[in-house]
Design a protein around this motif. Sequence first.
Motif, PDB file in Angstrom:
ATOM      1  N   UNK A 106       0.474  -2.073  -0.256  1.00 10.85           N
ATOM      2  CA  UNK A 106       1.595  -1.845  -1.163  1.00 10.85           C
ATOM      3  C   UNK A 106       1.866  -3.071  -2.029  1.00 10.85           C
ATOM      4  N   UNK A 107       1.803  -4.251  -1.410  1.00 12.63           N
ATOM      5  CA  UNK A 107       1.936  -5.483  -2.189  1.00 12.63           C
ATOM      6  C   UNK A 107       0.859  -5.540  -3.270  1.00 12.63           C
ATOM      7  N   UNK A 108      -0.392  -5.303  -2.864  1.00  8.34           N
ATOM      8  CA  UNK A 108      -1.506  -5.399  -3.818  1.00  8.34           C
ATOM      9  C   UNK A 108      -1.346  -4.384  -4.949  1.00  8.34           C
ATOM     10  N   UNK A 109      -1.052  -3.125  -4.609  1.00  7.76           N
ATOM     11  CA  UNK A 109      -0.875  -2.097  -5.630  1.00  7.76           C
ATOM     12  C   UNK A 109       0.262  -2.464  -6.586  1.00  7.76           C
ATOM     13  N   UNK A 139      -6.237   4.455  10.222  1.00  9.23           N
ATOM     14  CA  UNK A 139      -5.514   5.521   9.550  1.00  9.23           C
ATOM     15  C   UNK A 139      -5.500   5.229   8.051  1.00  9.23           C
ATOM     16  N   UNK A 140      -4.619   5.900   7.301  1.00  8.59           N
ATOM     17  CA  UNK A 140      -4.601   5.722   5.845  1.00  8.59           C
ATOM     18  C   UNK A 140      -4.297   4.279   5.468  1.00  8.59           C
ATOM     19  N   UNK A 141      -3.462   3.570   6.273  1.00  5.90           N
ATOM     20  CA  UNK A 141      -3.152   2.170   5.987  1.00  5.90           C
ATOM     21  C   UNK A 141      -4.410   1.318   6.031  1.00  5.90           C
ATOM     22  N   UNK A 142      -5.240   1.548   7.023  1.00  2.00           N
ATOM     23  CA  UNK A 142      -6.488   0.792   7.170  1.00  2.00           C
ATOM     24  C   UNK A 142      -7.371   0.970   5.934  1.00  2.00           C
ATOM     25  N   UNK A 143      -7.561   2.216   5.496  1.00  2.16           N
ATOM     26  CA  UNK A 143      -8.439   2.475   4.356  1.00  2.16           C
ATOM     27  C   UNK A 143      -7.833   1.975   3.043  1.00  2.16           C
ATOM     28  N   UNK A 144      -6.526   2.125   2.894  1.00  9.58           N
ATOM     29  CA  UNK A 144      -5.867   1.606   1.688  1.00  9.58           C
ATOM     30  C   UNK A 144      -5.954   0.087   1.625  1.00  9.58           C
ATOM     31  N   UNK A 145      -5.771  -0.573   2.761  1.00 12.03           N
ATOM     32  CA  UNK A 145      -5.885  -2.042   2.782  1.00 12.03           C
ATOM     33  C   UNK A 145      -7.289  -2.489   2.392  1.00 12.03           C
ATOM     34  N   UNK A 183      -9.434  -0.821   0.580  1.00 10.05           N
ATOM     35  CA  UNK A 183      -9.633  -0.507  -0.842  1.00 10.05           C
ATOM     36  C   UNK A 183      -9.029  -1.579  -1.729  1.00 10.05           C
ATOM     37  N   UNK A 184      -7.782  -1.965  -1.439  1.00 11.56           N
ATOM     38  CA  UNK A 184      -7.122  -2.931  -2.311  1.00 11.56           C
ATOM     39  C   UNK A 184      -7.601  -4.368  -2.072  1.00 11.56           C
ATOM     40  N   UNK A 185      -8.147  -4.646  -0.902  1.00 11.51           N
ATOM     41  CA  UNK A 185      -8.800  -5.943  -0.708  1.00 11.51           C
ATOM     42  C   UNK A 185     -10.055  -6.035  -1.580  1.00 11.51           C
ATOM     43  N   UNK A 231     -10.546  -4.318  -4.424  1.00  3.11           N
ATOM     44  CA  UNK A 231     -10.076  -4.431  -5.812  1.00  3.11           C
ATOM     45  C   UNK A 231      -9.594  -5.842  -6.107  1.00  3.11           C
ATOM     46  N   UNK A 232      -8.853  -6.435  -5.163  1.00  2.97           N
ATOM     47  CA  UNK A 232      -8.368  -7.808  -5.341  1.00  2.97           C
ATOM     48  C   UNK A 232      -9.528  -8.783  -5.444  1.00  2.97           C
ATOM     49  N   UNK A 233     -10.545  -8.564  -4.594  1.00  6.29           N
ATOM     50  CA  UNK A 233     -11.723  -9.418  -4.645  1.00  6.29           C
ATOM     51  C   UNK A 233     -12.427  -9.332  -5.992  1.00  6.29           C
ATOM     52  N   UNK A 234     -12.517  -8.120  -6.558  1.00  8.42           N
ATOM     53  CA  UNK A 234     -13.147  -7.966  -7.871  1.00  8.42           C
ATOM     54  C   UNK A 234     -12.335  -8.666  -8.955  1.00  8.42           C
ATOM     55  N   UNK A 235     -11.010  -8.543  -8.897  1.00  8.85           N
ATOM     56  CA  UNK A 235     -10.158  -9.211  -9.883  1.00  8.85           C
ATOM     57  C   UNK A 235     -10.320 -10.728  -9.809  1.00  8.85           C
ATOM     58  N   UNK A 236     -10.385 -11.256  -8.587  1.00  8.10           N
ATOM     59  CA  UNK A 236     -10.603 -12.705  -8.426  1.00  8.10           C
ATOM     60  C   UNK A 236     -11.942 -13.115  -9.020  1.00  8.10           C
ATOM     61  N   UNK A 237     -12.980 -12.327  -8.747  1.00  6.75           N
ATOM     62  CA  UNK A 237     -14.306 -12.614  -9.305  1.00  6.75           C
ATOM     63  C   UNK A 237     -14.272 -12.588 -10.826  1.00  6.75           C
ATOM     64  N   UNK A 238     -13.632 -11.564 -11.401  1.00 12.16           N
ATOM     65  CA  UNK A 238     -13.598 -11.404 -12.852  1.00 12.16           C
ATOM     66  C   UNK A 238     -12.814 -12.527 -13.522  1.00 12.16           C
ATOM     67  N   UNK A 239     -11.636 -12.852 -12.977  1.00 13.07           N
ATOM     68  CA  UNK A 239     -10.761 -13.807 -13.647  1.00 13.07           C
ATOM     69  C   UNK A 239     -11.087 -15.261 -13.384  1.00 13.07           C
ATOM     70  N   UNK A 240     -11.722 -15.555 -12.241  1.00 11.62           N
ATOM     71  CA  UNK A 240     -11.906 -16.956 -11.867  1.00 11.62           C
ATOM     72  C   UNK A 240     -13.372 -17.371 -11.741  1.00 11.62           C
ATOM     73  N   UNK A 241     -14.276 -16.447 -11.981  1.00 11.19           N
ATOM     74  CA  UNK A 241     -15.698 -16.780 -11.959  1.00 11.19           C
ATOM     75  C   UNK A 241     -16.401 -16.259 -13.224  1.00 11.19           C
ATOM     76  N   UNK A 242     -16.416 -14.940 -13.403  1.00  9.25           N
ATOM     77  CA  UNK A 242     -17.130 -14.368 -14.538  1.00  9.25           C
ATOM     78  C   UNK A 242     -16.464 -14.709 -15.865  1.00  9.25           C
ATOM     79  N   UNK A 243     -15.143 -14.620 -15.941  1.00 14.18           N
ATOM     80  CA  UNK A 243     -14.404 -14.879 -17.184  1.00 14.18           C
ATOM     81  C   UNK A 243     -13.388 -16.002 -16.980  1.00 14.18           C
ATOM     82  N   UNK A 244     -13.820 -17.053 -16.291  1.00 14.60           N
ATOM     83  CA  UNK A 244     -12.868 -18.107 -15.925  1.00 14.60           C
ATOM     84  C   UNK A 244     -12.345 -18.888 -17.124  1.00 14.60           C
TER      85      UNK A 244
END
Length: 408
Positions: free
Chosen positions: A25-28, A341-347, A349-351, A353-366
Amino acid sequence: MNNFLENWGEAAYTSVGFFWMALWAFALGYIISSMIQIFVTEKRMQKTMGGAEGKGVLLGTFFGFISSSCSFAALASTKSIFKKGASFISSMAFLLASTNLVIELGIIISIFLGWQFVVGEYLGGILLILISWLLIRIINPKKLIDKARNNLKDDQDESEEASKDWKKQIVKEESWARVSKKYKMEWQMVWKDVTVGFTIAGIVAAFVPDSFFQTLFINSGPGNTDFSFFEILEHIIVGPVAAFLTFIGSMGNIPLAALLFGKGVSFAGVMAFIFSDLVVFPVLRINARYYGWKMSLFILFLLFTALIGAALTLHYGFDLLNMLPDPSQVKIQDSTYFKIDYTFYLNLTFLVISGYLVYLGFFKKKDVDHNMSEMAPKSALLESIMKFAALACYLWLTGGLITKFFIL
């Protein structure tokens, strides 16, 4: 000694379990907030909020709804919007909406407290704005408002990048790299509050007896939902006092709110506790620095009065409609936090997505530039205390988990 160790382990496990429940929920929420802040600029808000008062209040509420939930960011944005010509009540509407109507707060509340509190949060946020608007119209503090605006004349705002067409920007990797950097800033703003808030929630759940809450909140207790008017009023007044003592923002306070409700505090008292993030001393001090002490104290009076009115209206309105939530629905300590349960899979998923955002903003397009959002001036002493407290919390949690799983 063994009893203390058992409680320590249980407290640490509960704190980590609470955070695991809320992680997705925090990540979303922060991803959505970061997207909106990149694609809908403050400059665009300022241009549309300077007109008629009614329209300004409506727009201020909407822009607050789609903004960051961080109180310090909201205070700075409110100051900037007010300085650029928005009416005082439109600015207050933005401030109240950005700390009570934001998407991520509603998601967190739904996890810990249920749908009635989500409805109460959003209806209450609107009530806070309407009551504040009514009070301002009745009191009409024109001289105070003019003086507050004059206090901002010498204040310099950082220049902001011109507004661009969001439809063009949303398909560019560079824009998403800016979203990534904003997302990092969102976590930087709240990590201390969230760490301390969730740790305190675990400690309270494991160590603090029900008798403490029954003394603090008159006639509270497990299973008790029958309160007199004056008992509800006492809960509403004590709720903000409890929030003041925690010095934690609204996102970190939600598990504590769940604890209060599970311990038998009235619906009105818990809602007042959640609404209290703008009536604490750090906010009072920041408003005084921006507008002067007289205006700061007036804002405190305004928001506290609106808080009491909103909490009372919600409680009796929900009671009339037979919608008051059942305290038994809140599970304070649950041994199955980490089941598949759904919390496990949602966590997961958003981990990812967060990892991709970190890669995009701080490595690929830093090298992509990103204008930092203005933040309200924080107390260096309070920040040091919160940082020390957060680090102490990590040590406490580590020791408690080691005790629970490897010693006992």
